[in-house]
Write a protein that holds these residues in place. Structure first.
Motif, PDB file in Angstrom:
ATOM      1  N   SER A  75      -1.641 -13.541  -7.718  1.00  0.00           N
ATOM      2  CA  SER A  75      -0.799 -12.426  -6.939  1.00  0.00           C
ATOM      3  C   SER A  75      -1.028 -12.374  -5.713  1.00  0.00           C
ATOM      4  O   SER A  75      -2.025 -12.631  -4.908  1.00  0.00           O
ATOM      5  N   PHE A  76      -0.042 -11.863  -4.903  1.00  0.00           N
ATOM      6  CA  PHE A  76      -0.202 -11.507  -3.627  1.00  0.00           C
ATOM      7  C   PHE A  76       0.647 -10.026  -3.346  1.00  0.00           C
ATOM      8  O   PHE A  76       1.811  -9.692  -3.807  1.00  0.00           O
ATOM      9  N   THR A  77      -0.066  -9.101  -2.597  1.00  0.00           N
ATOM     10  CA  THR A  77       0.514  -7.849  -2.226  1.00  0.00           C
ATOM     11  C   THR A  77       0.659  -7.659  -0.778  1.00  0.00           C
ATOM     12  O   THR A  77      -0.039  -7.872   0.048  1.00  0.00           O
ATOM     13  N   TYR A  78       1.960  -6.851  -0.517  1.00  0.00           N
ATOM     14  CA  TYR A  78       2.545  -6.812   0.875  1.00  0.00           C
ATOM     15  C   TYR A  78       2.805  -5.541   1.008  1.00  0.00           C
ATOM     16  O   TYR A  78       3.511  -4.820   0.126  1.00  0.00           O
ATOM     17  N   THR A  79       2.416  -4.826   1.961  1.00  0.00           N
ATOM     18  CA  THR A  79       3.036  -3.533   2.309  1.00  0.00           C
ATOM     19  C   THR A  79       4.220  -3.404   3.175  1.00  0.00           C
ATOM     20  O   THR A  79       3.997  -4.143   4.326  1.00  0.00           O
TER      21      THR A  79
END
Lengths: 122, 176
Positions: free
Chosen positions: A93-97
């Motif tokens: 997974s990859f999380t970005y704000t």
């Protein structure tokens, strides 16, 4: 005619209802404020060579998490390459704000036919 | 003389048995033979991709070739893991051998090309190759695979290879 005892009880009940209502309203406001500060967490699945959902409405401060469910690696990459997940293998997974000025159109660097977009809510 | 006749009879019997059990069409292949074909097809496309990386100067071709290596290696990794889990070994067969012999001719042809001629031929071959393999997988393999897990892997593989076919079609169009 109400007796003084009845009046006292009625007054107490009115005060109680008012106070409870205020407390609930205040609690709701706190929750909304916290949500506004924390932002909403959006989940996007990469499955069968498709970003799902293909379009997501977001606002600054929200987070977006992409997870790859395909055997082959994918990326979530801004069309102008200003942000990039890097290679995401199966299960990664990859999380970005979200920011106000972020590029909203994105694709998979490895499979350029895979395109999706974000809609920024002002 | 007697020994020669016996040897001939044994040889004939063995070749007859072999004739009966060996598949002659893709639809007759068993699960382990199908797995061998798929693994071989993946390896061949990886070889084409390495050749492309060595010979092309086109960024588009390089990106595609890298994707082919990455994706086909990932699929083969899953296939080997599944075979290992099932305690089985893929079986060589006529179709795997045909794919290998055809690929040698194509690699020979591609190796002699340079510049745009190479790029165009590589892209066209990728499109034709994926079309042919996808046709086999959809038409002959998936309907005949008996093991559920093997079938599921082929279904996932088909979705991947169809994406490659579309990608190759886009590349062919761009190179015209």
């Amino acid at each position: 005619m109400m007796t003084s005892l009845q009046l006292s009880i009625a007054s107490f009940l009115m005060l109680f209802i008012t106070f409870t209502g205020l407390a609930q309203a205040s609690e709701t406001n706190v929750e909304e404020e916290a949500k506004a500060i924390e932002g909403t967490a959006h989940i996007i699945e990469i499955r069968d060579f498709v970003f799902s959902p293909i379009s997501v409405e977001v606002k600054a401060g929200d987070t977006i998490t992409w997870t790859n469910f395909d055997i082959v690696p994918h990326t979530a990459t801004a069309i102008d390459h200003s942000w990039d997940s890097g290679s995401l293998k199966l299960g990664e997974s990859f999380t970005y704000t979200v920011t106000d000025d972020m590029q909203l159109d994105y694709f998979c660097l490895f499979h350029p036919m895979m395109k999706a977009n974000l809609a920024l809510e002002k | 003389m007697k020994k020669t006749i016996v040897t001939c009879i044994v040889a004939l019997a063995l070749s007859s048995a072999s004739f009966i059990t060996q598949a002659k069409t893709p639809a007759e292949l068993n699960d382990l033979e199908i797995a061998h074909v798929a693994y071989t097809a993946d390896v061949i496309d990886i070889q084409y991709a390495h050749l492309a990386l060595a010979l092309t100067s086109s960024e588009q071709i390089k990106k595609f070739a890298k994707t082919m290596i990455r994706d086909h290696e990932a699929v083969n990794e899953q296939a080997l893991a599944l075979l290992s889990k099932l305690g089985a070994t893929a079986q060589d067969n006529f179709l795997s051998q045909k794919l290998v012999s055809d690929s040698k001719e194509i690699i020979n042809e591609l190796s002699q090309l340079r510049g745009k001629a190479f790029d165009k031929r590589y892209a066209e071959n990728e499109l034709a190759y994926h079309k042919a393999v996808n046709g086999l997988v959809a038409g002959s393999f998936i309907p005949n695979i008996e093991n559920k897990e093997v079938k599921a892997l082929f279904e996932a593989g088909l979705r991947i290879f169809k994406s490659h076919e579309n990608h190759a079609a886009m590349m062919v169009k761009n190179l015209k």
